[in-house]
Scaffold this active site. Structure first.
Site, PDB file in Angstrom:
ATOM      1  N   ALA A 167     128.865  37.557  68.816  1.00 35.62           N
ATOM      2  CA  ALA A 167     128.424  38.085  67.533  1.00 35.62           C
ATOM      3  C   ALA A 167     128.213  36.897  66.602  1.00 35.62           C
ATOM      4  O   ALA A 167     128.808  35.828  66.804  1.00 35.62           O
ATOM      5  CB  ALA A 167     129.482  39.024  66.977  1.00 35.62           C
ATOM      6  N   GLY A 185     130.739  38.976  71.997  1.00 32.56           N
ATOM      7  CA  GLY A 185     129.752  40.057  72.055  1.00 32.56           C
ATOM      8  C   GLY A 185     128.758  39.883  73.197  1.00 32.56           C
ATOM      9  O   GLY A 185     128.196  40.873  73.680  1.00 32.56           O
ATOM     10  N   GLU A 225     130.384  41.231  76.201  1.00 31.22           N
ATOM     11  CA  GLU A 225     130.444  42.695  76.040  1.00 31.22           C
ATOM     12  C   GLU A 225     129.099  43.357  76.332  1.00 31.22           C
ATOM     13  O   GLU A 225     129.036  44.422  76.954  1.00 31.22           O
ATOM     14  CB  GLU A 225     130.914  43.036  74.619  1.00 31.22           C
ATOM     15  CG  GLU A 225     132.370  42.638  74.394  1.00 31.22           C
ATOM     16  CD  GLU A 225     132.781  42.701  72.933  1.00 31.22           C
ATOM     17  OE1 GLU A 225     132.147  41.999  72.106  1.00 31.22           O
ATOM     18  OE2 GLU A 225     133.710  43.448  72.612  1.00 31.22           O
ATOM     19  N   GLU A 285     137.583  35.892  70.915  1.00 30.97           N
ATOM     20  CA  GLU A 285     137.693  36.370  69.531  1.00 30.97           C
ATOM     21  C   GLU A 285     139.002  35.992  68.855  1.00 30.97           C
ATOM     22  O   GLU A 285     139.036  35.719  67.656  1.00 30.97           O
ATOM     23  CB  GLU A 285     137.517  37.900  69.484  1.00 30.97           C
ATOM     24  CG  GLU A 285     136.083  38.380  69.673  1.00 30.97           C
ATOM     25  CD  GLU A 285     135.682  38.548  71.124  1.00 30.97           C
ATOM     26  OE1 GLU A 285     136.415  38.075  72.009  1.00 30.97           O
ATOM     27  OE2 GLU A 285     134.635  39.156  71.380  1.00 30.97           O
TER      28      GLU A 285
END
Ligand code: DAK
Length: 264
Positions: free
Chosen positions: A69, A114, A117, A137
């Protein structure tokens, strides 16, 4: 579909979709605009008016699939904005799981946070030797927000997923292959994309209806008990007996010829 996006590109090649995250300068980091455009694109694909038989998800350039992200954007978010951001990203992971055709994640370079993911929300992952996976993270004072806390355990086992997530360490290609995160490894990105296309082509000789249903039942069963999953399997098994594809597949076998499936 409107294919004029700013941060992603969507093309159709030989009847297969190729969806590319296109922010090479930021290593394809996922900001809100990427997620909004992904949602617009995936929502249209859900009805499959384009009659796609499969799709590849990849990242632009040689260095990264998706480096996570967008940390720059996240650093300024309020709790409410972060919640909306996570919900939007999660929606896209669910949309990919719901598309009625297989998606292969083609990972070269970084697939962190992300990025990991998004790859895990595809049906399976092909990767180059340079691929680096991880959920780092906690190093940023965050937890995964696009499904990593749920999907990594299911793919590589809870204990290993916890060790990876708590340390924030990287998973390199040998380990990724060994633990089943990656299905096939390639030397170059080019070889990986054509390998994925080959696989999609092989799949496309089978009934698209049956492949889509197998995906649906396997994904649905992932979150259920064995007994509940078997119930869905039996129901869908029964339903597919009313399809033209089932008649064609079984008749072609009896008549000793190749089936021609229509997806109906
Ligand atoms: N976000 C924004 N920019 C990024 C980025 C990222 N994740 N990763 C790389 N970039 C940018 C860099 O800032 C740099 O930009 P410029 O300085 O050139 O403007 C450019 O991409 C090239 O990166 P580097 O210069 O750093 O390249 P290196 O080869 O030196 O290093 C690297 C590559 C991948 C090791 C390094 O860039 C890196 O560590 N990147 C961050 C990786 C990471 O930590 N990823 C996980 C992000 S956290 C949630 C929702 C979602 C999430 C969590 C919660 N809710 C809302 C609750 C998800 C979180 C994450 O994904």
């Amino acid at each position: 579909m409107n294919t004029k996006f700013e941060t992603i590109t969507f093309e159709v090649k030989d009847g297969f979709g190729v969806l590319t995250i296109n922010r090479e300068k930021s290593l394809n980091a996922l900001n809100s605009l990427v997620h909004i455009e992904l949602r617009d694109c995936l929502s249209v694909l859900k009805d499959n008016d384009l009659k796609l038989r499969g799709m590849i998800l990849t990242g632009a350039g040689e260095k990264a699939f998706i480096a996570g992200a967008d940390i720059v954007e996240m650093s300024e978010m309020t709790s409410d904005e972060a919640y909306d951001f996570a919900t939007l990203g999660q929606e896209n992971t669910l949309l990919m799981e719901e598309l009625p055709f297989p998606i292969i994640a083609c990972v070269n370079g970084f697939a962190l946070g992300g990025g990991c993911e998004m790859a895990m929300s595809c049906d399976f992952i092909y990767a180059t030797e340079s691929a680096v996976f991880g959920q780092p993270e906690v190093k940023l004072g965050l937890i995964p927000g696009f499904g990593g806390t749920q999907r990594l355990s299911k793919l590589i086992g809870r204990a290993r997923a916890k060790e990876v997530m708590y340390t924030g360490r990287n998973i390199l290609i040998d380990e990724a292959k060994e633990v089943g995160l990656v299905v096939k490894v390639f030397k170059t990105k080019e070889e990986m994309i054509s390998g994925a296309m080959e696989t999609l082509k092989k799949i496309s000789f089978n009934s698209p209806l049956a492949v889509g249903l197998a995906k649906h039942v396997m994904n649905a069963g992932n979150d259920l008990t064995n007994v509940e999953g078997l119930e869905i399997e039996a129901r869908q098994f029964g339903e597919i007996f009313g399809s033209e594809d089932m008649k064609e597949g079984t008749t072609a076998f009896v008549e000793k010829r190749k089936p021609v499936f229509t997806g109906k």
